[in-house]
Design a protein around this motif. Structure first.
Motif, PDB file in Angstrom:
ATOM      1  N   ARG A 126       0.790   4.444  13.357  1.00 59.83           N
ATOM      2  CA  ARG A 126      -0.667   5.083  13.153  1.00 59.83           C
ATOM      3  C   ARG A 126      -1.294   4.764  11.863  1.00 59.83           C
ATOM      4  O   ARG A 126      -2.337   4.206  11.814  1.00 59.83           O
ATOM      5  N   LEU A 127      -0.543   4.665  10.718  1.00 60.69           N
ATOM      6  CA  LEU A 127      -1.377   4.228   9.520  1.00 60.69           C
ATOM      7  C   LEU A 127      -0.961   3.079   8.871  1.00 60.69           C
ATOM      8  O   LEU A 127      -1.722   2.566   8.037  1.00 60.69           O
ATOM      9  N   LEU A 128       0.130   2.464   9.429  1.00 61.92           N
ATOM     10  CA  LEU A 128       0.479   1.242   8.615  1.00 61.92           C
ATOM     11  C   LEU A 128       0.141  -0.159   9.733  1.00 61.92           C
ATOM     12  O   LEU A 128       0.014  -1.112   9.298  1.00 61.92           O
ATOM     13  N   GLY A 129       0.220   0.195  10.957  1.00 67.80           N
ATOM     14  CA  GLY A 129      -0.122  -0.792  11.883  1.00 67.80           C
ATOM     15  C   GLY A 129       1.222  -1.477  12.510  1.00 67.80           C
ATOM     16  O   GLY A 129       1.282  -2.486  13.422  1.00 67.80           O
ATOM     17  N   ALA A 169       2.143  11.304   4.573  1.00 66.31           N
ATOM     18  CA  ALA A 169       1.424  10.211   4.387  1.00 66.31           C
ATOM     19  C   ALA A 169       1.997   9.434   2.858  1.00 66.31           C
ATOM     20  O   ALA A 169       2.488   8.466   2.621  1.00 66.31           O
ATOM     21  N   ASP A 170       2.841  10.549   2.108  1.00 67.30           N
ATOM     22  CA  ASP A 170       3.661  10.082   1.047  1.00 67.30           C
ATOM     23  C   ASP A 170       4.834   9.450   1.665  1.00 67.30           C
ATOM     24  O   ASP A 170       5.372   8.423   0.803  1.00 67.30           O
ATOM     25  N   VAL A 219       5.276   7.976   4.376  1.00 66.87           N
ATOM     26  CA  VAL A 219       4.525   6.589   5.114  1.00 66.87           C
ATOM     27  C   VAL A 219       4.522   5.387   3.902  1.00 66.87           C
ATOM     28  O   VAL A 219       4.979   4.320   4.025  1.00 66.87           O
ATOM     29  N   GLU A 220       4.021   5.966   2.936  1.00 62.04           N
ATOM     30  CA  GLU A 220       3.823   4.892   1.604  1.00 62.04           C
ATOM     31  C   GLU A 220       5.361   4.487   0.968  1.00 62.04           C
ATOM     32  O   GLU A 220       5.387   3.335   0.748  1.00 62.04           O
ATOM     33  N   TYR A 232       4.834  -4.539   1.083  1.00 68.42           N
ATOM     34  CA  TYR A 232       3.420  -4.524   1.734  1.00 68.42           C
ATOM     35  C   TYR A 232       2.878  -5.844   2.240  1.00 68.42           C
ATOM     36  O   TYR A 232       2.008  -5.846   2.778  1.00 68.42           O
ATOM     37  N   VAL A 250       2.240  -5.717   6.020  1.00 67.17           N
ATOM     38  CA  VAL A 250       1.169  -5.132   6.721  1.00 67.17           C
ATOM     39  C   VAL A 250       0.491  -6.366   7.317  1.00 67.17           C
ATOM     40  O   VAL A 250       0.293  -7.274   6.576  1.00 67.17           O
ATOM     41  N   VAL A 251       0.354  -6.638   8.673  1.00 67.03           N
ATOM     42  CA  VAL A 251      -0.072  -7.368   9.464  1.00 67.03           C
ATOM     43  C   VAL A 251      -1.611  -7.190   9.547  1.00 67.03           C
ATOM     44  O   VAL A 251      -2.121  -6.125  10.137  1.00 67.03           O
ATOM     45  N   ALA A 252      -2.490  -8.317   9.038  1.00 67.48           N
ATOM     46  CA  ALA A 252      -4.157  -8.186   9.074  1.00 67.48           C
ATOM     47  C   ALA A 252      -4.462  -8.192  10.256  1.00 67.48           C
ATOM     48  O   ALA A 252      -4.189  -9.007  11.223  1.00 67.48           O
ATOM     49  N   PRO A 308     -10.478  -4.139  12.806  1.00 68.38           N
ATOM     50  CA  PRO A 308     -10.711  -3.064  13.646  1.00 68.38           C
ATOM     51  C   PRO A 308     -11.911  -2.843  14.513  1.00 68.38           C
ATOM     52  O   PRO A 308     -12.976  -3.752  14.022  1.00 68.38           O
ATOM     53  N   HIS A 323      -5.816   1.686  10.780  1.00 62.53           N
ATOM     54  CA  HIS A 323      -4.669   1.789   9.988  1.00 62.53           C
ATOM     55  C   HIS A 323      -4.514   0.637   9.033  1.00 62.53           C
ATOM     56  O   HIS A 323      -5.739  -0.340   8.672  1.00 62.53           O
ATOM     57  N   GLY A 331      -3.367  -2.233   8.261  1.00 65.42           N
ATOM     58  CA  GLY A 331      -3.523  -3.588   8.692  1.00 65.42           C
ATOM     59  C   GLY A 331      -5.231  -4.052   9.149  1.00 65.42           C
ATOM     60  O   GLY A 331      -5.334  -5.140   8.648  1.00 65.42           O
ATOM     61  N   HIS A 332      -5.789  -2.924   9.366  1.00 62.35           N
ATOM     62  CA  HIS A 332      -7.317  -3.198   9.784  1.00 62.35           C
ATOM     63  C   HIS A 332      -7.839  -3.522   8.379  1.00 62.35           C
ATOM     64  O   HIS A 332      -8.881  -4.430   8.134  1.00 62.35           O
ATOM     65  N   GLU A 360      -3.445   7.382   0.457  1.00 68.21           N
ATOM     66  CA  GLU A 360      -2.077   7.288   0.501  1.00 68.21           C
ATOM     67  C   GLU A 360      -1.747   6.765   1.918  1.00 68.21           C
ATOM     68  O   GLU A 360      -2.312   7.320   2.700  1.00 68.21           O
TER      69      GLU A 360
END
Ligand SMILES: [Zn+2]
Lengths: 788, 344
Positions: A414-417, A459-460, A462-463, A471, A474-476, A479, B223, B225-226, B256
């Motif tokens: 959800r947060l990283l994709g 969230a901590d 997740v980081e 990092y 992370v796939v661009a 949105p 997210h 990636g966006h 975060e």
């Protein structure tokens, strides 16, 4: 923080290349500001001085026979005086490369010397941080050992940035742990078991009273049998590479344990404490304390001190006190490994105006559990140098076991994709010291390690997962952006104003929004009293940043003075005034120009008209409408050359020439013309509608009128338009003359009146009739006469 | 040669002589009447066609028409030649086309605003709004609502100009995150450019006032990636099509996970070497970014379990130094006319 790669390698196997290690740290969130490479040194080995004799031909030289582990001992002459038989030293053998020389076989006063005994300097360590003369090695370094490899003297030193949320990583072990986790290699962490188990001899157990809530944990531990001396060389070399000067074995142990674990420590000379009793308390008003650096501080209750029953013995977490400093005669010490509230230490440090290695760690808020870890490590090192350790005593609330953080695995996606298998997530977190229980497919219970306070919510976690996964993974993607009701109007207005002004030939400038008292002085010199109270900055860096600008005009005038030649500029920005403690902030536009004075008649000013023309064009551009002009008088403006432009009876802009006395005070060599606008006053853009032109020709009449000087063009024009009605399509004053022919107090004005019908061609008779009506009205309303 | 052909040849030679002899427009008009007028020579010839045998008439008619076309063309040429004589004097003038032209009286838009507009127009095309806000802000917006309570060590990073106990010149544009979210329910998509202030001594790399641009996107399903995608697009807009974006872990209390954002050095195209723009790293630092911290979302009444979002804050001057290869940041504030015109 200076981080010797040599030190990191004590805990983790790392790739050889310093740049690769730096890159890895940066991608973990620890950017490396600089990589300090070390000089190339080869051919230096450990040797034992088997025997030492006076040089036969030179008083100041000695000749040693040095066992370097293989072959016959080497004969080496030295001028150093700190050498003795039995010492383990560093020997540069024939062919060795040192920073400044290569060792060759050579004769010293007739004795063939087969190498050189090395000082710290020759190993590129700070000479004045080590013993005068030859560097003494620890006894357990076998003869023949390559010294550069042994101390890893060739490894670079990194300058690592650690963010304020990670004081645990302000340590060699903390960074080594990060690298080990990222590289997937094991961490060789030293034991966290405290070797002190014996009960203190009767009446010697340290007691700590916590009289402040700003100390949550205080581990005190007593050691005796202490002999103050030189620390082991391996420790001194590590400290020196990290930029920490070796002092003596006690100070070095506390520094080493702090740099290794991140926990600041302090040692008190037990003999100089009253009753082995320490008290953490607020300083008393006016209480004096001399710190280790011989500086006397007069304290206030803002300061937190560690005291004994007699006096303050140190500034908590910041610096120890002179009174209980360890010295050559010290035989017993009390170790302090405490946890202080970060904000308290930060405020005290700011107030007293200095920081220390300890305070920079405390002020970020350390984990209380670190106090025990730091104490244990220091105790191990103290025992290793021969001290007797007694059991540690912890004061303050027991360290709470870290609470597991429930973690929803779907938050990764959800947060990283991107997704990761639960096993991978668990492995990453465990490598960082977390305990991970897999509750179900979407739920992990993650217990952070005791030394970290920054892992609190999902969230901590997740980081942490993102850092471990990298990092770069992370796939661009783009949105979807849904319509929302946020308005861009003020921004679009600014943009439109800027474009229109650039098209009108103005250059946009950007000036400082803070100014000093010099501005008020210049205004005073020009005889102008400020119309607004300025907003004052409490803590400017310099006096010329004391006030916030109350208008943009002064900035423009200063700019004109600086440029010194005709120029057209504008600025859009905020200005600030204050009334009764309330700060008023407005978005303003000022534009204007300098133009050389002309030799026009005194009643005309083409520069003013140019400014007015630009202002009207601008207002038309952003509002779709033409403003009315009214004479005005305004602070800092020329009393006869100032006007306001109005829409619907509201002021939109003020235009005019700047008071020439003000220009003079600012040293502007030419007249200055400025238009000021409050952006909030501009009405929304009214889209102009098409009005088809009449298909029938228009006609005009030029009138020459004589009027009193105070009858202005607007009054004449409005009178004509009103008198003729809709037949009139324009009444424009196009010339003005004053002089003897016209008469005292009078002026001659020329007006062109244009008339047109929508449904027929206007006849001369109709036009003449209309003009007659206009002249009647002019006579009646303005006292105008037709010039004959 | 038929009789008609002989007559036509004769007509044409007479016509040519007459045209050559016509020295002005009136004489030329007389020639036209004589030959092509209602009772001119050609009309006479046409009348003769009726005398010819029926099978020859079409051919004869066509021959006459062809000649008439030729005569009319010659007449136009002659007319043109007469008219152009009036321009001979003008056409003989020659100027030095390399002579310097006066400078056009065009103004300029400050390079800082141009960068802001380029960034904003990119995000506006994506559907973002552009919001502006005050520069004097309460600490509530600057810090507390952004998950930086009093005594938070991160407040140290913001060395601010204070006006009162609670009011300060904003040290970053992030208060606009709070202002926007307080006033609007999700989804939110805004960028917020504006001036910020920090107590930095002024030198070639620092100003105590500078511009930032804040970005904020909050909705369901947003997210990290966006963020990378949107910023990659932004960098390509500013610096070129093959621009890359790199995230490095970092720490900001209001995001975060958090990231430092780098983009390919436009000067060396990421090669590094001895590049003085990027110090040889091949990357230029843009600023901070990350996923909006759940506490920040909660502070404005959003549910962090339902919506997620990202935010970024970049220094505009930094972008300007890179884009225009400027070596002294003070030039933005000096706004020297030559500087403005040169960058236009
Ligand atoms: Zn570069």
């Amino acid at each position: 923080m200076r981080v010797p790669i040599a030190w990191l390698r004590d805990y983790v196997d790392l790739p050889g290349n310093a740049q690769a290690i730096a890159d890895r740290l940066a991608m973990l969130g620890f950017p490396v500001d600089a990589i300090e490479t070390r000089p190339v040194i080869t051919g230096v080995v450990a040797g034992t001085i088997v025997s030492l004799e006076k040089h036969p031909n030179a008083d100041r030289l000695q000749v040693g026979s040095i066992d370097v582990g293989a072959g016959t001992p080497l004969t080496i002459a030295t001028a150093a005086t700190n050498v003795a038989a039995g010492q383990r030293i560093a020997v540069a053998t024939i062919g060795a490369r040192l920073p400044l020389l290569t060792i060759e076989r050579r004769k010293m006063r007739g004795v063939e010397s087969e190498g050189m005994m090395c000082s710290a300097d020759e190993l590129a360590l700070p000479a004045d941080w080590f013993e005068d003369g030859i560097l003494q090695l620890d006894a357990d370094v076998a003869p023949g050992t390559d010294i550069v490899e042994h101390f890893r003297l060739g490894d670079a030193v990194l300058d690592v940035d650690v963010t304020s949320n990670r004081p645990d990583a302000l340590s060699m072990l903390g960074l080594a742990r990060e690298l080990a986790a990222a590289l997937g290699t094991p961490l060789r962490a030293p034991s966290d078991r405290n070797p002190g188990t014996a009960a203190d001899p009767a009446g010697t157990a340290p007691v700590v009273t916590l009289d402040s809530a700003d100390c949550t944990r205080f581990v005190a531990q007593r050691f005796d049998g202490v002999r103050v001396g030189v620390a082991p060389t391996w420790m001194r070399v590590r400290l020196a590479l990290a930029g920490q000067r070796p002092i003596n074995n006690l100070v070095d142990v506390s520094n080493f344990a702090m740099l290794e674990t991140g926990q600041p420590l302090h040692f008190y000379d037990d003999a100089r404490l009253t009753n082995h009793h320490l008290i953490v308390r607020d300083a008393r008003e006016g209480e004096k304390l001399v710190t280790l650096d011989d500086v006397e501080h007069e304290l206030t209750p803002q300061a937190l001190v560690v005291a004994d029953q007699a006096q303050a013995q140190g500034l908590a977490g910041l610096k120890g006190g002179k009174a209980s400093e360890v010295s050559a005669s010290t035989t017993a010490i009390v170790l302090e490994s405490a946890n202080f509230a970060g904000a308290r230490i930060r405020r005290m440090s700011a107030k007293l105006g200095f920081r220390t290695e300890g305070s920079t760690r405390h002020e970020k808020g350390l984990a209380p559990a670190l106090a025990d870890i730091g104490a244990a490590r220091a105790a191990q090192l103290l025992v290793a140098i021969g001290a007797n350790a007694y059991a540690p005593h912890a004061f303050g609330a027991p360290v709470a076991a870290p609470e597991p953080v429930p973690f929803a695995v779907r938050d990764v996606k959800r947060l990283l994709g991107f997704e990761l298998p639960n096993e991978t997530i668990a492995a990453h977190l465990r490598a960082l010291g977390c305990e991970v229980a897999i509750v179900d497919a979407d739920r992990l219970d993650v217990t952070p390690p005791a030394w970290r306070k920054d892992i609190v919510i999902g969230a901590d976690i997740v980081e942490e997962i993102a850092r471990m996964a990298g990092y770069d993974n992370v796939v661009a993607s783009m949105p979807a952006v849904y319509p929302n009701d946020v308005s861009s109007r003020p921004y679009r207005l600014e943009r439109k104003l800027a474009c229109a002004l650039a098209a009108l030939g103005y250059h946009e400038i950007s000036s400082y929004a803070l100014h000093g008292p010099a501005l008020a002085a210049k205004l005073r010199r020009a005889g102008i009293r400020p119309s607004h109270a300025s907003v004052e900055v409490r803590n400017p860096l310099s006096e010329d940043q004391r006030y916030l600008r109350y208008a943009l005009g002064p900035g423009l005038v200063e700019y004109f003075a600086r440029v010194g030649r005709p120029i057209r500029v504008f600025e859009i920005g905020h200005a600030f005034t204050t009334a009764e403690g309330v700060v008023e902030e407005s978005a303003l536009l000022s534009f204007g120009f300098t133009a050389p004075a002309t030799d026009e008649p005194e009643w005309t000013d083409s520069s003013f008209l140019r400014l007015k023309s630009d202002a009207i064009a601008l207002i038309r551009n952003v509002t779709g409408r033409f403003p009315e002009t009214t004479r005005d008088v305004r602070n800092a403006m020329h009393p006869g050359k100032t006007a306001v432009l109005m829409l619907d009876g509201r002021e939109i802009a003020a235009i005019g020439q700047i008071d020439p006395r003000l220009g003079h005070a600012f040293d502007v060599p030419m007249p200055v013309y400025v238009c000021n606008m409050y952006l909030d006053a501009l009405p929304d853009n009214a889209t102009p509608r098409d009005a088809p032109p009449s298909k029938f020709p228009s006609t005009y009449r030029d009138l020459a009128l004589v009027v009193d000087l105070d009858v202005d063009a607007a009054a004449i024009s409005q009178t004509i338009v009103k008198a003729i009605g809709e037949l009139c399509t324009g009444a424009r004053v196009f010339d003005e003359y004053r002089g003897k022919q016209v008469g005292e107090g009078k002026k001659s004005v020329a007006v062109r009146v244009t008339m047109q019908l929508r449904d027929a061609t206007i006849t001369d008779a109709e036009a003449d009739l209309a003009i007659a009506r206009a002249l009647d009205a002019l006579r009646e309303r303005t006292g105008a006469t037709i010039r004959g | 040669m038929s009789e008609l052909a002989a007559q036509l040849a004769d007509l044409q030679s007479r016509f040519a002589a007459a045209v050559a002899g016509a020295g002005d427009e009136r004489a030329l008009d007389a020639v036209r009447v004589d030959f092509l007028g209602r009772s001119g020579a050609v009309t006479l010839l046409r009348r003769g066609i009726g005398q010819l045998p029926a099978e020859e008439r079409p051919t004869a008619g066509k021959e006459i028409n062809d000649v008439v076309e030729r005569l009319e063309a010659q007449l136009q040429d002659a007319q043109g030649a007469l008219e152009s004589r009036a321009f001979d004097a003008d056409l003989s003038r020659t100027i030095d086309v390399t002579f310097p032209a006066p400078d056009a009286a065009v103004g300029t838009i400050h390079p800082i605003r141009r960068i802001i507009e380029d960034v904003c127009s990119y995000f506006e095309r994506m559907g973002f709004a552009v919001v502006l806000g005050p520069e004097v802000e309460p600490d509530q917006y600057n810090f507390d609502a952004l998950n930086i309570p009093a005594d938070h060590p991160a407040r140290e990073g913001f060395d601010s100009f204070w006006i009162t106990d609670t009011l300060l010149l904003r040290p970053h544009t992030s208060p606009m995150q709070i202002r926007t979210m307080e006033q609007h329910a999700p989804p939110i998509a805004v960028v917020a450019p504006g001036r910020c202030y920090r107590r930095d001594a002024v030198d070639a790399r620092h100003l105590f006032q500078f511009n930032q641009i804040e970005g904020l996107l909050v909705a369901e399903g947003i997210h990290f990636g966006h963020l990378k995608g949107a910023l990659t697009g932004m960098c390509r807009e500013l610096f070129g099509d093959d621009q890359q974006v790199r995230f490095r872990p970092s720490f900001f209390p209001f995001t975060e996970p958090s990231a430092e954002v780098d983009t390919t050095c436009p000067k060396c195209r990421g090669l590094g070497d001895a590049c003085n723009m990027c110090g040889g790293s091949g990357w230029i630092e843009l600023g901070g970014a990350g996923m909006v911290h759940p506490n920040v979302l909660r502070n404005v009444g959003y549910d962090p379990d339902v919506v997620s979002g990202w935010a970024f804050g970049f220094g505009i001057e930094r972008l300007g130094l890179t884009r225009y290869e400027i070596d002294d940041i003070r030039r933005f504030v000096e706004s020297d006319p030559d500087f403005l015109m040169q960058l236009h």
